[in-house]
Design an enzyme around this catalytic site. Structure first.
Site, PDB file in Angstrom:
ATOM      1  CB  SER A 113      -1.519  -0.178   0.911  1.00 14.87           C
ATOM      2  OG  SER A 113      -1.674  -1.443   1.135  1.00 14.87           O
ATOM      3  CG  ASP A 150       4.486  -2.958   1.348  1.00 10.91           C
ATOM      4  OD1 ASP A 150       3.775  -1.456   0.512  1.00 10.91           O
ATOM      5  OD2 ASP A 150       3.423  -3.016   2.607  1.00 10.91           O
ATOM      6  N   GLY A 151       6.114  -0.784  -0.134  1.00  8.57           N
ATOM      7  CA  GLY A 151       6.883   0.386   0.406  1.00  8.57           C
ATOM      8  C   GLY A 151       7.036   0.490   1.978  1.00  8.57           C
ATOM      9  N   GLY A 159       3.882   1.576   7.785  1.00 13.33           N
ATOM     10  CA  GLY A 159       2.131   1.974   8.583  1.00 13.33           C
ATOM     11  C   GLY A 159       1.477   3.758   8.403  1.00 13.33           C
ATOM     12  CD  GLU A 161       1.513  -1.542   4.983  1.00 11.63           C
ATOM     13  OE1 GLU A 161       1.093  -0.943   3.700  1.00 11.63           O
ATOM     14  OE2 GLU A 161       1.993  -1.256   5.267  1.00 11.63           O
TER      15      GLU A 161
HETATM   16  C1  5RP Z   1       0.665   1.788   4.695  1.00  9.78           C
HETATM   17  C2  5RP Z   1       2.706   1.821   4.607  1.00  9.78           C
HETATM   18  C3  5RP Z   1       3.286   2.941   3.052  1.00  9.78           C
HETATM   19  O1  5RP Z   1       4.452   1.347   2.642  1.00  9.78           O
HETATM   20  C4  5RP Z   1       3.827   3.558   3.570  1.00  9.78           C
HETATM   21  O2  5RP Z   1       3.952   5.042   4.090  1.00  9.78           O
HETATM   22  C5  5RP Z   1       5.297   4.171   2.546  1.00  9.78           C
HETATM   23  O3  5RP Z   1       4.474   4.985   1.367  1.00  9.78           O
HETATM   24  P1  5RP Z   1       4.816   5.523   0.315  1.00  9.78           P
HETATM   25  O4  5RP Z   1       4.825   4.891  -0.995  1.00  9.78           O
HETATM   26  O5  5RP Z   1       3.661   6.421   0.085  1.00  9.78           O
HETATM   27  O6  5RP Z   1       5.811   6.501   0.413  1.00  9.78           O
HETATM   28  O7  5RP Z   1       3.208   1.655   5.156  1.00  9.78           O
HETATM   29  O8  5RP Z   1       0.555   1.893   5.567  1.00  9.78           O
END
Ligand code: 5RP
Length: 216
Positions: A26, A73-74, A87, A95
């Site tokens: 996400s 995931d990021g 988070g 996640e």
């Molecule tokens: C969501 C997360 C996201 O992976 C994290 O916030 C990174 O988001 P972005 O890629 O928009 O910087 O942990 O719960």
């Protein structure tokens, strides 16, 4: 910034083969990765309702299984032990489940996410709404300065699991804090991802830096 996110996301696509079950992260970086998956013949396990909606709109078939080949995931922050803090978007619990059940867990991010130390980071903690003020007191006594996350209307932010999130700062040693609070009644889990990331792909100006976890 977006081009660096894209760089990391495109690199992660090289790990995906047709027929795989892919854990879908996400956040904005994971969303770029999702767009790239349109051209692959895979099925996905979504780590949030928002990701679920995007995956469906891209025609990615979704399943709910813990038999995940690769998850991507990021992250909000990562240090050189490949401990993550996640988070920021409020999807930490799902996640973490997806990460835990993936044979290979790949984290994608930009150079700003790479930190020398995680001590100064904010750690999200998902808690049950029931008696949450009591849980807040327990979090404070565990050493954190924790604030209830609010949504745009100033109501408590509600996670996909129907829970609240406290954002904790001044936590000292991140792993100690996680280990203390994860045992507290009312706490579902924290955004500290320990020994989960296998590969971290960091988008930099000159290319993608690849870091791998050395398994014991
Ligand atoms: C969501 C997360 C996201 O992976 C994290 O916030 C990174 O988001 P972005 O890629 O928009 O910087 O942990 O719960």
């Amino acid at each position: 910034m977006n081009s660096l996110k894209r760089r990391a996301a495109l690199e992660a696509l090289n790990w995906i083969e047709d027929g795989m079950t892919v854990g879908l992260g996400s956040g904005s970086t994971a969303e770029i990765f999702l767009h790239g998956l349109r051209h692959k013949n895979i099925q996905g396990v979504a780590s949030s309702k928002k990701t679920e909606v995007l995956a469906r709109s891209l025609g990615i078939p979704l399943v709910e299984t813990n038999d995940i080949d690769v998850a991507v995931d990021g992250t909000d922050a990562v240090d050189d032990s490949l401990t993550l803090i996640k988070g920021g978007g409020g999807s930490l619990v799902r996640e973490k489940l997806v990460a835990y059940h993936a044979d290979v867990y790949i984290v994608i991010g930009t150079k700003e996410k790479w930190k020398k130390t995680l001590h100064d980071e904010t750690v999200p903690v998902e808690v049950l709404p029931f008696l949450h003020e009591g849980t807040e007191e327990l979090l404070l006594s565990a050493g954190g300065h924790c604030t209830l996350r609010l949504d745009t209307k100033k109501n408590p932010f509600v996670s996909d699991n129907g829970n609240f999130i406290y954002d904790c700062t001044d936590i000292g040693e991140v792993i100690d804090f996680h280990e203390k609070v994860v045992r507290l009644p009312g706490v579902v889990n924290t955004g500290v991802f320990l020994n989960l990331a296998d590969i971290v792909l960091i988008g930099e100006d000159t290319g993608v830096r690849t870091e791998r976890r050395h398994k014991a």
